[in-house]
Design a protein around this motif. Structure first.
Motif, PDB file in Angstrom:
ATOM      1  N   ALA A  26       0.832  -1.204   0.000  1.00 57.60           N
ATOM      2  CA  ALA A  26       0.000   0.000   0.000  1.00 57.60           C
ATOM      3  C   ALA A  26       0.865   1.253   0.000  1.00 57.60           C
ATOM      4  O   ALA A  26       0.551   2.240  -0.674  1.00 57.60           O
ATOM      5  CB  ALA A  26      -0.931  -0.015   1.214  1.00 57.60           C
ATOM      6  N   THR A  27       1.966   1.214   0.757  1.00 57.31           N
ATOM      7  CA  THR A  27       2.871   2.365   0.795  1.00 57.31           C
ATOM      8  C   THR A  27       3.431   2.643  -0.587  1.00 57.31           C
ATOM      9  O   THR A  27       3.431   3.781  -1.064  1.00 57.31           O
ATOM     10  CB  THR A  27       4.018   2.102   1.786  1.00 57.31           C
ATOM     11  N   ALA A  28       3.915   1.601  -1.258  1.00 54.18           N
ATOM     12  CA  ALA A  28       4.478   1.776  -2.594  1.00 54.18           C
ATOM     13  C   ALA A  28       3.430   2.291  -3.571  1.00 54.18           C
ATOM     14  O   ALA A  28       3.697   3.194  -4.373  1.00 54.18           O
ATOM     15  CB  ALA A  28       5.066   0.458  -3.086  1.00 54.18           C
ATOM     16  N   ALA A  29       2.217   1.723  -3.512  1.00 60.00           N
ATOM     17  CA  ALA A  29       1.156   2.140  -4.427  1.00 60.00           C
ATOM     18  C   ALA A  29       0.795   3.612  -4.227  1.00 60.00           C
ATOM     19  O   ALA A  29       0.439   4.315  -5.177  1.00 60.00           O
ATOM     20  CB  ALA A  29      -0.076   1.260  -4.223  1.00 60.00           C
ATOM     21  N   ARG A  30       0.909   4.074  -2.984  1.00 66.68           N
ATOM     22  CA  ARG A  30       0.568   5.463  -2.671  1.00 66.68           C
ATOM     23  C   ARG A  30       1.613   6.430  -3.253  1.00 66.68           C
ATOM     24  O   ARG A  30       1.280   7.533  -3.696  1.00 66.68           O
ATOM     25  CB  ARG A  30       0.480   5.628  -1.159  1.00 66.68           C
ATOM     26  N   VAL A  31       2.878   6.033  -3.253  1.00 69.39           N
ATOM     27  CA  VAL A  31       3.957   6.956  -3.600  1.00 69.39           C
ATOM     28  C   VAL A  31       4.353   6.884  -5.072  1.00 69.39           C
ATOM     29  O   VAL A  31       4.743   7.896  -5.664  1.00 69.39           O
ATOM     30  CB  VAL A  31       5.188   6.688  -2.701  1.00 69.39           C
ATOM     31  N   LEU A  32       4.262   5.720  -5.686  1.00 71.66           N
ATOM     32  CA  LEU A  32       4.760   5.540  -7.054  1.00 71.66           C
ATOM     33  C   LEU A  32       4.235   6.577  -8.057  1.00 71.66           C
ATOM     34  O   LEU A  32       5.002   7.041  -8.914  1.00 71.66           O
ATOM     35  CB  LEU A  32       4.454   4.123  -7.545  1.00 71.66           C
ATOM     36  N   PRO A  33       2.945   6.983  -7.996  1.00 74.15           N
ATOM     37  CA  PRO A  33       2.481   7.975  -8.977  1.00 74.15           C
ATOM     38  C   PRO A  33       3.179   9.327  -8.866  1.00 74.15           C
ATOM     39  O   PRO A  33       3.107  10.137  -9.798  1.00 74.15           O
ATOM     40  CB  PRO A  33       0.977   8.098  -8.667  1.00 74.15           C
ATOM     41  N   SER A  34       3.834   9.591  -7.736  1.00 74.65           N
ATOM     42  CA  SER A  34       4.505  10.878  -7.528  1.00 74.65           C
ATOM     43  C   SER A  34       5.962  10.861  -7.961  1.00 74.65           C
ATOM     44  O   SER A  34       6.610  11.911  -7.983  1.00 74.65           O
ATOM     45  CB  SER A  34       4.434  11.265  -6.034  1.00 74.65           C
ATOM     46  N   VAL A  35       6.484   9.692  -8.284  1.00 71.07           N
ATOM     47  CA  VAL A  35       7.910   9.545  -8.600  1.00 71.07           C
ATOM     48  C   VAL A  35       8.108   9.577 -10.104  1.00 71.07           C
ATOM     49  O   VAL A  35       7.338   8.973 -10.856  1.00 71.07           O
ATOM     50  CB  VAL A  35       8.463   8.226  -8.015  1.00 71.07           C
ATOM     51  N   VAL A  36       9.128  10.299 -10.553  1.00 66.27           N
ATOM     52  CA  VAL A  36       9.415  10.407 -11.985  1.00 66.27           C
ATOM     53  C   VAL A  36      10.845   9.957 -12.260  1.00 66.27           C
ATOM     54  O   VAL A  36      11.707   9.999 -11.381  1.00 66.27           O
ATOM     55  CB  VAL A  36       9.228  11.855 -12.497  1.00 66.27           C
ATOM     56  N   SER A  37      11.066   9.502 -13.486  1.00 65.57           N
ATOM     57  CA  SER A  37      12.421   9.303 -13.994  1.00 65.57           C
ATOM     58  C   SER A  37      12.839  10.577 -14.706  1.00 65.57           C
ATOM     59  O   SER A  37      12.017  11.241 -15.343  1.00 65.57           O
ATOM     60  CB  SER A  37      12.475   8.126 -14.968  1.00 65.57           C
ATOM     61  N   ILE A  38      14.116  10.916 -14.603  1.00 70.05           N
ATOM     62  CA  ILE A  38      14.639  12.119 -15.233  1.00 70.05           C
ATOM     63  C   ILE A  38      15.693  11.714 -16.251  1.00 70.05           C
ATOM     64  O   ILE A  38      16.616  10.957 -15.926  1.00 70.05           O
ATOM     65  CB  ILE A  38      15.239  13.078 -14.186  1.00 70.05           C
ATOM     66  N   GLU A  39      15.531  12.194 -17.474  1.00 71.10           N
ATOM     67  CA  GLU A  39      16.485  11.898 -18.540  1.00 71.10           C
ATOM     68  C   GLU A  39      17.137  13.189 -19.014  1.00 71.10           C
ATOM     69  O   GLU A  39      16.448  14.172 -19.304  1.00 71.10           O
ATOM     70  CB  GLU A  39      15.769  11.219 -19.719  1.00 71.10           C
ATOM     71  N   THR A  40      18.460  13.186 -19.075  1.00 72.49           N
ATOM     72  CA  THR A  40      19.214  14.314 -19.605  1.00 72.49           C
ATOM     73  C   THR A  40      19.995  13.831 -20.821  1.00 72.49           C
ATOM     74  O   THR A  40      19.926  12.666 -21.204  1.00 72.49           O
ATOM     75  CB  THR A  40      20.178  14.890 -18.550  1.00 72.49           C
ATOM     76  N   ARG A  41      20.766  14.727 -21.401  1.00 66.83           N
ATOM     77  CA  ARG A  41      21.541  14.347 -22.592  1.00 66.83           C
ATOM     78  C   ARG A  41      22.596  13.294 -22.267  1.00 66.83           C
ATOM     79  O   ARG A  41      22.973  12.503 -23.126  1.00 66.83           O
ATOM     80  CB  ARG A  41      22.235  15.587 -23.179  1.00 66.83           C
ATOM     81  N   THR A  42      23.079  13.294 -21.038  1.00 69.99           N
ATOM     82  CA  THR A  42      24.206  12.428 -20.711  1.00 69.99           C
ATOM     83  C   THR A  42      23.931  11.422 -19.612  1.00 69.99           C
ATOM     84  O   THR A  42      24.707  10.482 -19.443  1.00 69.99           O
ATOM     85  CB  THR A  42      25.408  13.284 -20.278  1.00 69.99           C
ATOM     86  N   ALA A  43      22.878  11.610 -18.849  1.00 71.84           N
ATOM     87  CA  ALA A  43      22.672  10.741 -17.687  1.00 71.84           C
ATOM     88  C   ALA A  43      21.197  10.681 -17.344  1.00 71.84           C
ATOM     89  O   ALA A  43      20.339  11.097 -18.119  1.00 71.84           O
ATOM     90  CB  ALA A  43      23.492  11.253 -16.494  1.00 71.84           C
ATOM     91  N   GLY A  44      20.913  10.164 -16.171  1.00 71.16           N
ATOM     92  CA  GLY A  44      19.530  10.074 -15.713  1.00 71.16           C
ATOM     93  C   GLY A  44      19.480   9.974 -14.208  1.00 71.16           C
ATOM     94  O   GLY A  44      20.506   9.841 -13.536  1.00 71.16           O
ATOM     95  N   GLY A  45      18.289  10.056 -13.689  1.00 75.62           N
ATOM     96  CA  GLY A  45      18.100   9.978 -12.255  1.00 75.62           C
ATOM     97  C   GLY A  45      16.623   9.896 -11.945  1.00 75.62           C
ATOM     98  O   GLY A  45      15.814   9.464 -12.777  1.00 75.62           O
ATOM     99  N   SER A  46      16.280  10.327 -10.758  1.00 78.53           N
ATOM    100  CA  SER A  46      14.905  10.238 -10.280  1.00 78.53           C
ATOM    101  C   SER A  46      14.507  11.569  -9.652  1.00 78.53           C
ATOM    102  O   SER A  46      15.341  12.435  -9.407  1.00 78.53           O
ATOM    103  CB  SER A  46      14.775   9.112  -9.242  1.00 78.53           C
ATOM    104  N   GLY A  47      13.219  11.707  -9.392  1.00 76.79           N
ATOM    105  CA  GLY A  47      12.707  12.886  -8.719  1.00 76.79           C
ATOM    106  C   GLY A  47      11.310  12.601  -8.232  1.00 76.79           C
ATOM    107  O   GLY A  47      10.751  11.526  -8.485  1.00 76.79           O
TER     108      GLY A  47
END
Length: 214
Positions: A26-47
């Motif tokens: 339930a905790t994961a289901a609650r938070v996952l919609p708020s999490v994004v992947s971030i893509e740049t020209r050279t790397a990536g991350g999360s937010g």
């Protein structure tokens, strides 16, 4: 002539009844919609989304050298975001998208309420694997480590954090964000060895507010 043998049917349990998720599910289901992947020209991350005005919090090192990046939502939609501002000393940055209605804000908790041994989840895109959830505990509080360009205190956790998790949320069992996953202690071969660090949300939130105001 012998009849062909019937294919063997392996015994299986009956399908589980459809019930709402509980516990860490339930905790994961609650938070996952708020999490994004971030893509740049050279790397990536999360937010993760921090308000209903289109602002996303991440690490400064994830978006360094970029004025615009691509964010990928939990449902696969891709949006362009501009880098609204960054604080290199604290390794925090805020992104802004033009269509805030597309985003689901996370609930920010209080890192001051954490205790060693509390259960936490780290959510992000390690090695580009978006929507990855790992579980662990708070291993230590106020651990002094190098974050950004200076030494800062951080929440230490054994929840698995790997390259690409940077900028994603560390959340408590109620699904409240208590930290920004930022760094790991790596073994000789690289990768996670059960020692990860997150910027406490009590320090990160006021910095994000200042960046948004300015």
């Amino acid at each position: 002539m012998e009849e062909p043998a019937a294919p063997a049917a392996l015994p299986r349990v009956a399908p589980a009844p459809s019930t709402p998720p509980t516990g860490l599910s339930a905790t994961a289901a609650r938070v996952l919609p708020s999490v994004v992947s971030i893509e740049t020209r050279t790397a990536g991350g999360s937010g993760f989304v921090v308000d209903d005005r289109g602002h996303i919090l991440t690490n400064a090192h994830v978006v360094a050298g970029n004025t615009r990046v691509t964010v990928v939502l939990s449902d696969g939609r891709r949006l362009t975001a501009r880098v609204a501002g960054a604080d290199g000393d604290e390794d925090l940055a805020v992104l802004e998208v033009d269509y805030p209605g597309e985003l689901t804000p996370a609930t920010l908790g209080r890192s001051s309420d954490l205790s060693v041994g509390d259960q936490v989840l780290a959510i992000g895109s390690p090695l580009g694997l978006s929507g990855t959830v790992t579980a662990g505990i708070v291993s230590a509080l106020d651990r002094e480590v190098r974050l950004g360009s200076a030494r800062r205190t951080a929440v230490q956790t054994d929840a698995s954090i790997n390259p690409g998790n940077s900028g994603g949320p560390l959340v408590n069992a109620r699904g409240e964000v208590v930290g920004v996953n930022t760094a790991i202690a790596a073994g000789r071969g690289g990768g996670n060895i059960g020692i990860g660090f997150a910027i406490p949300i009590d320090r990160a939130a006021p910095i994000a507010e200042r960046i948004i105001r300015n």
